[in-house]
Write an enzyme that holds these catalytic residues in place. Structure first.
Site, PDB file in Angstrom:
ATOM      1  N   CYS A   7       1.230  -1.185   0.028  1.00 11.55           N
ATOM      2  CA  CYS A   7      -0.099  -0.053  -0.704  1.00 11.55           C
ATOM      3  C   CYS A   7       0.357   1.179   0.306  1.00 11.55           C
ATOM      4  O   CYS A   7       1.715   1.024   0.208  1.00 11.55           O
ATOM      5  CB  CYS A   7      -0.921   0.310   1.259  1.00 11.55           C
ATOM      6  SG  CYS A   7      -1.778  -1.333   1.419  1.00 11.55           S
ATOM      7  N   GLY A  33       0.067   0.230  -5.096  1.00 11.68           N
ATOM      8  CA  GLY A  33      -1.405  -0.150  -4.660  1.00 11.68           C
ATOM      9  C   GLY A  33      -2.109   0.007  -6.267  1.00 11.68           C
ATOM     10  O   GLY A  33      -2.524   1.440  -6.355  1.00 11.68           O
ATOM     11  N   ASN A 107      -0.052   0.769   5.708  1.00 17.61           N
ATOM     12  CA  ASN A 107       0.312   0.496   5.178  1.00 17.61           C
ATOM     13  C   ASN A 107       1.662  -0.753   5.533  1.00 17.61           C
ATOM     14  O   ASN A 107       2.046  -0.435   6.569  1.00 17.61           O
ATOM     15  CB  ASN A 107       1.786   1.086   4.479  1.00 17.61           C
ATOM     16  CG  ASN A 107       3.020   0.189   3.290  1.00 17.61           C
ATOM     17  OD1 ASN A 107       3.819   0.439   2.934  1.00 17.61           O
ATOM     18  ND2 ASN A 107       2.866  -0.798   3.460  1.00 17.61           N
ATOM     19  N   GLY A 108       1.436  -2.134   5.367  1.00 18.12           N
ATOM     20  CA  GLY A 108       2.208  -2.558   5.801  1.00 18.12           C
ATOM     21  C   GLY A 108       1.054  -3.876   6.287  1.00 18.12           C
ATOM     22  O   GLY A 108      -0.091  -4.496   5.875  1.00 18.12           O
ATOM     23  N   TYR A 248      12.553  -3.926  -5.246  1.00 15.20           N
ATOM     24  CA  TYR A 248      11.455  -3.124  -6.436  1.00 15.20           C
ATOM     25  C   TYR A 248       9.875  -2.783  -6.168  1.00 15.20           C
ATOM     26  O   TYR A 248       9.896  -1.833  -7.124  1.00 15.20           O
ATOM     27  CB  TYR A 248      10.763  -5.065  -6.155  1.00 15.20           C
ATOM     28  CG  TYR A 248       9.698  -5.099  -7.098  1.00 15.20           C
ATOM     29  CD1 TYR A 248       9.540  -5.451  -8.889  1.00 15.20           C
ATOM     30  CD2 TYR A 248       8.333  -4.965  -7.250  1.00 15.20           C
ATOM     31  CE1 TYR A 248       8.184  -5.213  -9.560  1.00 15.20           C
ATOM     32  CE2 TYR A 248       7.436  -5.542  -7.505  1.00 15.20           C
ATOM     33  CZ  TYR A 248       7.283  -5.042  -8.582  1.00 15.20           C
ATOM     34  OH  TYR A 248       5.986  -5.287  -9.206  1.00 15.20           O
ATOM     35  N   CYS A 437      15.499  -5.913   6.659  1.00 17.30           N
ATOM     36  CA  CYS A 437      14.924  -7.359   6.843  1.00 17.30           C
ATOM     37  C   CYS A 437      15.277  -8.335   5.932  1.00 17.30           C
ATOM     38  O   CYS A 437      14.575  -7.774   4.516  1.00 17.30           O
ATOM     39  CB  CYS A 437      13.343  -7.412   6.994  1.00 17.30           C
ATOM     40  SG  CYS A 437      12.413  -8.857   7.080  1.00 17.30           S
TER      41      CYS A 437
END
Ligand code: AMP
Length: 451
Positions: A7, A33, A107-108, A248, A437
């Site tokens: 998002c 999104g 967002n998440g 990306y 991450c």
């Protein structure tokens, strides 16, 4: 189905026609999104909202934007990562509670949302949507703390997972990043107004000045008393920024976490060329995602860059497929080979990532069908071996080709002459060793999940 974009969120505080700026911001974040979009605004008393399915310019028209009154607004572009497609799930989610009104853009992906929700429902809570974001509103409404700020902090401390949030009240915007800092969120300034946005490309579009990223675990408030920030919301910060944003997701013209995405991607291509060189006549990108890395690869290797695949930029999300199936229809719709560029050439084709392997397989076929002599796949990120639980709707582990296939098996599957990926060390060389991450590449998840 492959990995999906997640998002994009934007908030504008203290600007006439705030909704119009948010609308523009959502355009700049369309890549994050494409399923639905929404804006909620406030004139200090009322909340006004407009939401719908589709791209930003399909959802909003002039009338819709002018119905969104006030000097504060928050907006959201959605790709569902949790919950289904129902309208109730389109964000920002808004609600009324004992302290007034609230709207939340998220967002998440909150990994303990199911656990929290089960407890709340047992306790009598009624949910409108099945999005994980609604638990935040419930937690705020149910907190016993006296002030809104304390209630918000109380709620945030219960959450685990990825949450970059913009929370709107009648008189303020609150921007928050989870203590892992998985997803981006940054702050800009436009005259006397404050803008929060997932990516800095929003500021460029609306003429705002980029101020800084919100830090992992930080809350920034734009309100009557100016801009305030709090670093005491969470006990512990365990920075784990999503490295896939660099690979990306984010737009190449955005600056993220101190780095320019375009330059980072180009560098990934350079390191890939150092790590996995191959004799060839041309380097071509899979457009658009592979372009910066292909340029980096070409410049480092000295092999000329060319456009061997031409992308149709006007393919919408929906199209009508003929009943009688056409070979490679899906990929042909988007990409078509440039015959003259490829004929009798040894081609290196660069993409940012392989998820299921379908795109690569189709591309190799396509390139060979117009006479490419050799096709060498070079991927500017390590093999994706583990699904994401922090905001990217990844396929299951089983469907990730690299989770169950060796590189040689992937080569055979794609029918390429060779396949090589950027190594994890190579990636770390470009972005830095720590603070990210890398779970999709190494399976080391920063937090447990309850999926
Ligand atoms: P696949 O065909 O499943 O291997 O998908 C690989 C292609 O998907 C590459 O061209 C990538 O640029 C692209 N890609 C990678 N991540 C995502 C994502 N989250 N959403 C959409 N496309 C993606």
């Amino acid at each position: 189905m492959k990995l999906k974009e997640y998002c994009g969120i934007v908030g504008v505080y203290n600007k006439s026609e705030a909704a119009n700026y948010v609308y523009l911001g959502l355009h700049a974040l369309q890549h994050r999104g494409q399923e639905a979009a929404g804006i909620v605004s406030t004139d200090g008393g009322q909340f006004y909202e407009y939401k719908g399915y589709g791209l930003v310019n399909e959802v909003f028209n002039k009338n819709a934007i002018s119905s969104l009154k006030g000097k504060i607004a928050v907006g959201h572009n959605r790709y569902s990562t949790f919950g289904d497609d129902s309208v109730a799930n389109i964000q920002p989610l808004s609600a009324q509670f004992d302290m007034g009104k609230i709207a939340v853009a998220h967002n998440g992906n909150i990994v303990n949302a199911n656990i929290i929700k089960t407890e709340l429902v047992k306790d009598g809570a009624i949910f409108n949507s099945n999005s994980d974001t609604e638990v935040i509103i419930h937690l705020i409404a149910r907190s016993q703390k006296e002030t809104f700020l304390e209630r918000l902090k109380d709620a945030l401390r219960v959450l685990k997972g990825a949450f970059s949030l913009i929370v709107m009240r009648e008189d303020a915007l609150y921007a928050i990043r989870d203590p892992w800092g998985f997803r981006p969120l940054s702050m800009g300034k436009l005259d006397d107004s404050i803008v929060f946005a997932s990516e800095s490309c929003v500021f460029d579009l609306i003429g705002a000045e980029f101020i800084r990223d919100i830090n992992p675990g930080e809350m920034v408030i734009a309100g009557n008393e100016g801009v305030k920030h709090y670093e005491d919301v969470f006990n512990e910060i365990k920075e784990s920024k999503c490295v896939f944003e660099y690979i990306y997701f984010a737009r190449p013209d955005s600056y993220l976490w101190g780095k320019h995405i375009y330059s980072i991607r180009k560098k990934m291509g350079e390191v890939l060329a150092e790590e996995s060189p191959v004799d060839a006549d041309i380097v071509i990108p899979t457009p658009d995602s592979g372009v910066p890395a292909a340029l980096g690869f070409s410049q480092k290797s000295g092999i000329p860059f060319d456009f061997g695949l031409i992308r149709n930029h006007y393919v919408g999300r929906t199209f009508i497929e003929p009943a009688q199936s056409i070979r490679h229809f899906g990929v042909r719709l988007k990409l078509n080979p440039a015959k003259d560029v490829l004929k009798n050439k040894r081609v290196i084709v660069i993409d940012d990532s392989i998820v299921r392997g379908t795109t690569s397989k189709r591309i190799v076929k396509m390139l060979k069908s117009v006479g490419a002599k050799e096709v060498h796949i070079r991927i500017a990120s390590p093999p994706v071996v583990s699904p994401c639980f922090y905001g990217i709707d990844t396929p299951t582990k089983k469907e990730l080709i690299a989770s169950s296939h060796t590189i040689e098996e992937i080569r055979k599957y794609t029918t390429a002459d060779s396949v090589a990926y950027l190594s994890l060390n190579g990636l770390k060389k470009v972005v830095g060793e720590s603070g990210y991450c890398f779970a999709c590449f190494n399976g080391e998840y920063p937090i447990e999940f309850d999926k």
